[in-house]
Design a protein around this motif. Structure first.
Motif, short mmCIF file in Angstrom:
data_model
loop_
_atom_site.label_atom_id
_atom_site.label_comp_id
_atom_site.label_asym_id
_atom_site.label_seq_id
_atom_site.Cartn_x
_atom_site.Cartn_y
_atom_site.Cartn_z
N MET A 119 0.84 -1.20 0.00
CA MET A 119 0.00 0.00 0.00
C MET A 119 0.88 1.25 0.00
N SER A 120 0.66 2.14 -0.94
CA SER A 120 1.45 3.36 -1.04
C SER A 120 0.93 4.41 -0.07
N LYS A 121 1.84 5.01 0.71
CA LYS A 121 1.46 6.02 1.68
C LYS A 121 2.04 7.39 1.35
N SER A 122 2.85 7.47 0.30
CA SER A 122 3.50 8.73 -0.06
C SER A 122 3.88 8.69 -1.53
N PHE A 123 4.30 9.84 -2.05
CA PHE A 123 4.75 9.87 -3.45
C PHE A 123 6.08 9.13 -3.60
N ASP A 124 6.87 9.06 -2.56
CA ASP A 124 8.09 8.25 -2.62
C ASP A 124 7.73 6.78 -2.82
N LEU A 168 5.07 5.73 -4.33
CA LEU A 168 4.61 5.60 -5.72
C LEU A 168 5.80 5.49 -6.67
N LEU A 169 6.84 6.28 -6.42
CA LEU A 169 8.04 6.22 -7.27
C LEU A 169 8.71 4.86 -7.13
N ASN A 170 8.71 4.30 -5.93
CA ASN A 170 9.27 2.96 -5.74
C ASN A 170 8.48 1.92 -6.53
N ARG A 171 7.16 2.07 -6.58
CA ARG A 171 6.34 1.15 -7.37
C ARG A 171 6.68 1.28 -8.85
N LEU A 172 6.94 2.52 -9.29
CA LEU A 172 7.28 2.74 -10.69
C LEU A 172 8.58 2.06 -11.09
N SER A 173 9.50 1.97 -10.15
CA SER A 173 10.80 1.35 -10.46
C SER A 173 10.66 -0.13 -10.78
N ASN A 176 -6.48 1.75 -6.87
CA ASN A 176 -5.93 0.42 -7.13
C ASN A 176 -4.56 0.50 -7.79
N ALA A 177 -4.41 1.42 -8.74
CA ALA A 177 -3.12 1.59 -9.42
C ALA A 177 -2.03 2.01 -8.44
N CYS A 178 -2.44 2.71 -7.38
CA CYS A 178 -1.49 3.17 -6.36
C CYS A 178 -1.29 2.14 -5.25
N GLY A 179 -1.85 0.94 -5.43
CA GLY A 179 -1.65 -0.13 -4.46
C GLY A 179 -2.62 -0.12 -3.31
N ILE A 180 -3.74 0.59 -3.45
CA ILE A 180 -4.73 0.68 -2.38
C ILE A 180 -5.95 -0.12 -2.79
N LYS A 200 3.39 18.85 -11.39
CA LYS A 200 3.43 18.29 -12.75
C LYS A 200 4.20 16.96 -12.77
N VAL A 201 5.33 16.91 -12.07
CA VAL A 201 6.12 15.68 -12.02
C VAL A 201 5.33 14.58 -11.30
N ASN A 202 4.71 14.92 -10.18
CA ASN A 202 3.91 13.94 -9.44
C ASN A 202 2.75 13.44 -10.29
N SER A 203 2.16 14.32 -11.09
CA SER A 203 1.05 13.91 -11.96
C SER A 203 1.53 12.95 -13.04
N LEU A 204 2.73 13.17 -13.54
CA LEU A 204 3.32 12.23 -14.50
C LEU A 204 3.55 10.86 -13.86
N ALA A 205 3.99 10.86 -12.60
CA ALA A 205 4.19 9.59 -11.89
C ALA A 205 2.86 8.85 -11.71
N LEU A 206 1.82 9.58 -11.34
CA LEU A 206 0.49 8.97 -11.22
C LEU A 206 0.04 8.40 -12.56
N GLY A 207 0.23 9.19 -13.61
CA GLY A 207 -0.17 8.74 -14.94
C GLY A 207 0.53 7.46 -15.35
N ALA A 208 1.81 7.38 -15.03
CA ALA A 208 2.58 6.18 -15.40
C ALA A 208 2.07 4.95 -14.65
#
Length: 306
Positions: free
Chosen positions: A1-6, A8-13, A165-169, A288-296
């Motif tokens: 479960m993602s609790k922060s934007f960090d 989310l970035l770890n999930r992206l990796s 769901n995409a964010c692990g929740i 804008k960067v955080n929104s790109l991470a969400l989009g990915a």
């Protein structure tokens, strides 16, 4: 479960790197954001726009255009149509607004031939990381649907659950907000909140827990729920999603969180066939960067579900 934007970035990796198509890319803030997204491993970009205007901005910010695909289209409307077509045709995974009016950008999203229609109504979700809150908060709709009907609210919930769901929740807790936490026939938003709860219990809204109506303090503060004797409810200060009754309340809540609270946020248009990143010129570089991470993340989730 993602609790922060960090988180989310770890999930992206752990997922395949995605690609964003930028409509009318000759915008300094947007180019800074896509440059950072590439450097942070979030996403690569296709820049669609006037190359004669893109080049000087790129030179000024130290952006090597040899590392990007650039499509030279001078006319803004045509650039948007070409950019969205790249996503429609599967050559890019998400779509981002550059230096183009919002109405023209959205018109390209809804283009019947090359747009990103999914058959579902569109809505908007903001994801907030707030200091002192131990999980991400999803606030919707603050920018797209002015006065949502009951059916609109049900669709907004479904769209937002997809983002959660995409964010692990999994099975997020959804709080339809009102001024009070009891049904009052003179306050239509409380009646609709209760109807949404019943729809959830009947299995008409799935993949989440809906409990409403809820005041903001009961939705977000466990101490308030205990103080008010509301500990027997499904949501006791631990909501994941705050469903706003209308765009007025949503926009005010969003701007309070952005301007008065320490934290981070990103946002997306939802209900589309691919993630759509619609940020304002007043939004910060990090938004804008955080929104790109969400989009990915959402693009990866949509790809897996397909």
């Amino acid at each position: 479960m993602s609790k922060s934007f960090d988180d989310l970035l770890n999930r992206l990796s752990q997922v395949e790197k995605k690609k964003v198509s930028v409509a009318v890319a000759q915008d300094d803030e947007v180019l800074l954001a896509v440059k950072a997204a590439k450097e942070r491993g979030i996403a690569d970009s296709i820049l669609v726009g006037d190359v004669d205007l893109i080049k000087p901005i790129a030179n000024e910010i130290g952006m090597n255009l040899d590392d990007y695909e650039v499509v030279d289209v001078k006319d803004k409307i045509e650039a948007a149509r070409e950019a969205v077509k790249l996503v429609h045709d599967g050559k890019a995974d998400m779509y981002m607004k550059g230096l183009i009016d919002t109405k023209d950008f959205l018109r390209s999203v809804l283009d019947k031939e090359v747009g990103l229609r999914s058959g579902r109504p569109l809505s908007h979700v903001c994801v907030h990381e707030i200091e002192g809150v131990d999980h991400l908060l999803f606030v919707t709709d603050v920018a797209f649907v002015p006065y949502p009907s009951l059916e609109d609210k049900a669709n907004i919930i479904k769209n937002t659950v997809e983002i959660c769901n995409a964010c692990g929740i999994d099975n997020p807790k959804v709080a339809p907000l009102a001024a009070v936490e009891v049904v009052n026939p003179k306050m239509p938003e409380t009646v609709e909140a209760d109807e949404l709860r019943q729809m959830n219990e009947r299995g008409e809204i799935t993949g989440c827990i809906v409990d409403g109506p809820l005041s903001l303090d009961l939705a977000t503060c466990p101490e308030a729920a205990q103080h008010k004797g509301a500990t027997g409810r499904k949501i006791v200060g631990d909501a994941d999603v705050l469903l706003c009754p209308d765009i007025q309340a949503g926009n005010i809540l969003y701007k309070c969180l952005v301007h008065f609270v320490k934290g981070k946020n990103g946002n997306l248009i939802t209900g589309t066939a691919a993630p759509v990143i619609l940020t304002s010129r007043s939004d910060s570089f990090e938004v804008k960067v955080n929104s790109l991470a969400l989009g990915a993340l959402v693009a990866d989730s949509l790809k897996k579900n397909k």
